[in-house]
Design an enzyme around this catalytic site. Structure first.
Site, PDB file in Angstrom:
ATOM      1  N   ASN A  21       0.895  -1.091  -0.164  1.00  5.66           N
ATOM      2  CA  ASN A  21      -0.085   0.225   0.437  1.00  5.66           C
ATOM      3  C   ASN A  21       1.204   1.430   0.093  1.00  5.66           C
ATOM      4  OD1 ASN A  21       0.554  -0.468   2.543  1.00  5.66           O
ATOM      5  ND2 ASN A  21      -0.601   0.829   3.225  1.00  5.66           N
ATOM      6  N   CYS A  78       2.008   2.986   2.416  1.00 11.16           N
ATOM      7  CA  CYS A  78       2.917   2.639   3.256  1.00 11.16           C
ATOM      8  C   CYS A  78       4.011   1.421   3.515  1.00 11.16           C
ATOM      9  CB  CYS A  78       2.446   3.425   4.951  1.00 11.16           C
ATOM     10  SG  CYS A  78       1.602   4.509   4.826  1.00 11.16           S
ATOM     11  N   GLU A 125       2.608  -1.206   4.681  1.00 10.64           N
ATOM     12  CA  GLU A 125       2.481  -2.799   5.183  1.00 10.64           C
ATOM     13  C   GLU A 125       2.002  -3.463   5.267  1.00 10.64           C
ATOM     14  OE1 GLU A 125      -0.425   0.675   7.261  1.00 10.64           O
ATOM     15  OE2 GLU A 125       1.694   0.626   5.532  1.00 10.64           O
TER      16      GLU A 125
END
Length: 954
Positions: free
Chosen positions: A566, A568, A570
């Site tokens: 995604n 970020c 994670e």
């Protein structure tokens, strides 16, 4: 040169100067130019008096001072504040010798006036009137001011009323408005934070006093200023009034009014308002509290109750669960993600954080992807887009018999869409594009964030990430060749991973050699790897993420493929672009405050179990309550029900235990805490399956086969060669019983854990972000409300115990950019315990991340830090990350071109100023090289830790 020769600046004509004798005079910027000129001449000599350089330099610095004064909250400034700004301007400009001369000049004149710090502020002896909103004037009620400040300092260690009142007297002026007065009180306490961090709590309470007046007056229709004690008694009745008003103006779901309001409001904890730090409360005020035409009418405990009620709205005993959820949120033991805090209990409850999509290789799919991005971003979603299926540059277009321009032009439009749809006006829209390393456009993809070249083939506002298969890293290690393909000719590579990918990839290489594939290009793998690392260093992108461990360890590999992460890095969930079975992956995030679950003796496992059990229930509720903006997201989320429970405050937890981040003990704690989080989260989801039913695609998953995240390491190890996986596999808890329970009971959620950046919610909770090491021990943080001095309170505590905390220490911390390393009188033990991110060998960060990753069914947002990056250092670091079993990495952060303001003033907030830093060491031979002239990294404009306009994930 004289002041009169300086060009005029645009100072506001109403700005007035409060002199030391209490009188006022019009502002005159020429006096600033004179003072600066004298300071320069004292250092550089009279020979420079008529130099053009000095003339323009003083004019420029004077303009900076005037600009700063124009932002002052009141139209009158004390002469000392003007001198503070002069000193700051000199320091920001790196004129340290001149600034020192100016400081000595001030000190000499202060002594000449008969006091060590100068005379008492003028306002102390002058009559000051306060202008009410209706225009009437009344003398300043100093007794009430003293009462308010006395209440604010009550119960807070090492703070006092007098310094706050003294700072206030420097800014009040005759005719100050009531609103300006309340703001001046907050600013007065804020100015003292760097000498004593506990003044942050005082500033927060003074801001709370202002907020109470704003909220209560708005609902009552007349100005009221209740103190904390009065507000504590009326909090339940206020909350009912607030909910009725919010429902009436269309901001809150009318369903909340059907709760037993007497029961839920009786559970409110008004005293918790007093425990919120200043940065946390200001963040809530700026971003989260409901407002009507800019006037906030939602107080902190009402806010947490509204969020809790929204999450409990479909529970059987709604009131009991709402109180349970409220307790968890308001205590800061757990915090939901930003979209949940924004929208829970409102008329548009879009509560999910992250959305992952795959873009198909046709115009309908591509433009449907743009539309989906816009609709998902509108309500605060962060986006990860898999663009690998889109054919590459030079590929044949059958419908027109033309030639493709590749994926890059489409990425340009995607980036512009993210900027245009700025998450409903609340924060920047943000997206990340992923591309597999074998795509023929990969080299152009690497250049997307460069500031040079054809701007039509650049995406300056969009994040990018490499989706790297293990086979490519093997070729890098072996110094082999690597073949690039267009996905329209090798369509199945997109969905293959592990040994199946490697076998099929080699078959396509053989076909290309036989001339059976039209678009392909062969490069040296290590040369492409070198370019990937060079671009990562120069532009901060694309990030390095690993395809195979994300898929081989995915619990849902029976139901699809993980094609990207995604925004970020994670989240690792399946996506599919087909019209019939298209799925947009959705993840619902929240984070445990690890610092609230440790003592000096270690982890409080029983408290962590209780917190995780409730948190998993809250996150599971999001799936059913959520407002879905596109059907593909709803279909995916209801089928798989993924959640992402993470953690924050890891660095704080180390400080509480007295552990150094660069130590085996810290790595061991990362292991044990992640193991406990994993065990309790899996257990809670399995128990929810008994109560509510298994998720729809449970059968066939790794869960159903008794393969837990710790067990899935064996699946990764089976495809890795000798020396390609170096990860600790030890355990301490009873995993056998949990495996049996999961097989028998099932799971409510396909995925349960992911460690997100927590950029804003950690500020609310007053702890360090996510798993990040501390950046600096003293720094200035910027957000929507201005600059905030932040001091590491754990360090201050330890320094106080050793009688080392004083003004000299503050000055030293500023001079050495928040680092203890060069401060001789600080013991080595504390230097190790409070080592900053760039002082920690990055191998320690990777080691701790590896220990966490073995317990996670998704991934973690892991930033890596290099103080002196070189080609060899970058190469070794990212190869280590791969061998350590990491699924993803996030930003590479090199020594930033910034420093803490080196002002010797007490109580001055300053911005981080740019200072050119030395170039990195030259690259070693025969390893990926970073140009020695590469600039320091600007980590990008989206989802960066120090970007106040981000937090797209949390």
């Amino acid at each position: 040169m004289t002041a009169s020769t300086a060009p005029p600046t645009d100072a506001p004509p109403a700005l007035r100067v409060i002199r030391r004798d209490g009188t006022e005079r019009p502002f005159d910027d020429s006096k600033i130019a004179v003072a600066m000129t004298k300071a320069f001449l004292a250092v550089e000599g009279e020979a420079n008096a008529s130099s053009s350089r000095l003339h323009h330099l003083v004019a420029e610095l004077t303009a900076h001072v005037v600009a700063a004064l124009m932002r002052h909250p009141t139209p009158a400034v004390h002469v000392e504040q003007i001198q503070d700004q002069v000193e700051l301007a000199l320091m920001r400009g790196e004129h340290h010798r001149v600034a020192r001369s100016y400081v000595l000049y001030r000190e000499e004149h202060a002594r000449a006036r008969g006091g060590e710090g100068g005379e008492a502020p003028a306002a102390g002896g002058a009559v000051v009137h306060v202008t009410a909103p209706d225009g009437t004037r009344a003398p300043l009620d100093r007794e009430r001011v003293r009462t308010v400040v006395t209440e604010a300092v009550a119960g807070v260690d090492d703070v006092d009323v007098a310094p706050v009142l003294a700072e206030l007297d420097r800014t009040v002026y005759d005719g100050i408005t009531a609103d300006e007065l309340s703001q001046a009180l907050v600013m007065a306490a804020r100015a003292l934070v760097e000498r004593e961090p506990n003044y942050s709590l005082v500033a927060s309470r003074l801001l709370l006093d202002r907020l109470r007046a704003e909220a209560v007056s708005h609902l009552a229709g007349a100005r009221e200023i209740p103190d904390h004690a009065a507000m504590a008694e009326r909090y339940p009745s206020y909350t009912k009034d607030y909910l009725r008003h919010a429902i009436a103006i269309g901001l809150v779901d009318p369903e909340l009014a059907t709760f037993d309001l007497d029961r839920v409001t009786a559970a409110l904890r008004p005293e918790r308002d007093l425990q919120i730090g200043f940065l946390g409360l200001q963040t809530l005020y700026d971003r989260y509290f409901l407002h009507e035409r800019g006037t906030r009418f939602e107080l902190p405990q009402a806010f947490f109750l509204r969020v809790a009620m929204g999450l409990a709205i479909r529970e059987t005993d709604r009131e009991e669960r709402a109180v349970e959820f409220y307790e968890l949120l308001s205590s800061f033991d757990f915090m939901a993600s930003t979209p949940t805090l924004f929208n829970s209990g409102t008329t548009r409850p879009q509560l999910s954080s992250c959305f992952l999509t795959t873009i198909g290789d046709d115009l309908n799919s591509i433009f449907q992807g743009y539309r989906n991005n816009a609709l998902l971003a509108k309500y605060s979603g962060g986006l990860g887009n898999d663009w690998t299926p889109v054919r590459g540059l030079g590929a044949h277009i059958r419908g027109t018999n033309g030639v493709s321009q590749g994926v890059v032009p489409f990425l340009k439009i995607a980036g512009d869409t993210a900027v245009a749809v700025n998450q409903g006006g609340k924060r920047k829209g943000a997206a990340c594009a992923y591309l597999e390393t074998w795509h023929v456009d990969i080299e152009e993809f690497l250049d997307l964030r460069k500031n040079t070249g054809d701007d039509r083939r650049r995406t300056h506002d969009m994040n990018t990430a490499n989706w790297v298969p293990d086979e490519f890293l093997r070729r890098v290690v072996a110094d082999g060749s690597w073949t690039l393909f267009s996905p329209d000719e090798v369509p199945d590579l997109h969905d293959l991973y592990g040994d199946a990918f490697a076998d099929r990839y080699r078959a396509y290489e053989a076909a290309a050699e036989r001339g059976e594939i039209r678009v392909h290009r062969t490069v040296r793998a290590v040369e492409l790897w070198r370019r990937m690392l060079t671009m990562l260093f120069e532009t901060g992108h694309p990030w390095i993420t690993f395809k195979d461990p994300c898929n081989l360890r995915s619990p849902q590999q029976h139901a699809g493929v993980v094609h990207s992460s995604n925004l970020c890095t994670e989240i690792t969930l399946n996506t599919h672009a087909d019209a019939d079975r298209g799925e947009v992956a959705v993840c619902n995030l929240g984070s445990v405050n690890l610092a609230a679950h440790v003592t000096a003796d270690g982890l409080d496992a029983d408290k962590l179990r209780r917190t995780v059990t409730t948190a998993v229930r809250m996150l599971d509720n999001v799936v059913d309550i959520n407002f879905y903006t596109i059907p593909e997201a709803r279909r995916s989320n209801l089928r798989h029900r993924p959640i992402g429970l993470g953690l924050m405050g890891f660095s704080d937890a180390l400080f509480v235990q007295g552990l150094s981040p660069a130590s085996d003990d810290a790595v061991g704690f990362a292991d044990r805490s992640a193991e406990a989080l994993s065990w309790y989260a899996i257990s809670a989801s399995s128990d929810l399956a008994v109560e509510r039913g298994r998720y729809a695609t449970f059968d066939g998953s790794l869960w159903s086969r008794g393969i837990l995240p710790i067990d899935s390491l064996e699946l990764l190890a089976a495809t890795r060669g000798e020396g390609e996986l170096e990860i600790d596999r030890s355990t301490t808890m009873d995993w056998d019983s949990l495996r049996d329970r999961v097989r028998a009971q099932g799971m409510r959620n396909s995925n349960v854990m992911a460690i997100a950046p927590t950029a804003t919610i950690s500020n609310i909770c007053g702890v360090g972000q996510s798993i990040e090491p501390i950046h600096l021990n003293l720094y200035v943080k910027s957000n929507m409300s201005g600059d905030f001095t932040v001091v590491n309170p754990y360090l201050v505590r330890d320094l106080k115990e050793r009688d080392l905390w004083d003004e000299v220490m503050v000055s030293d911390l500023k001079y050495f950019d928040g680092s203890l390393a060069e401060i001789d009188r600080v013991p080595d033990e504390l230097k190790q315990r409070y080592a900053t991110a760039f002082e920690i060998e990055p191998r320690w960060l990777v080691a701790a991340a590896s220990r966490r990753q073995k317990w996670l069914d998704q991934a973690q947002s892991l930033n890596l830090y290099l103080s002196g990056p070189s080609g060899r250092a970058l190469d070794e670091l990212y190869r280590l990350a791969w061998r350590s079993g990491l699924k993803t990495t996030y930003y590479l952060r090199t020594r930033a071109a910034t420093s803490v303001e080196k002002s010797t003033l007490t109580g001055t907030d300053g911005r981080l100023s740019g200072v050119p830093s030395a170039p990195p060491p030259p690259p070693a031979a025969a390893v990926p090289a970073v140009p020695p002239t590469a600039p320091d990294l600007d980590p990008g404009q989206a989802c960066r830790i120090d970007d106040p306009d981000c937090e797209a994930c949390q």
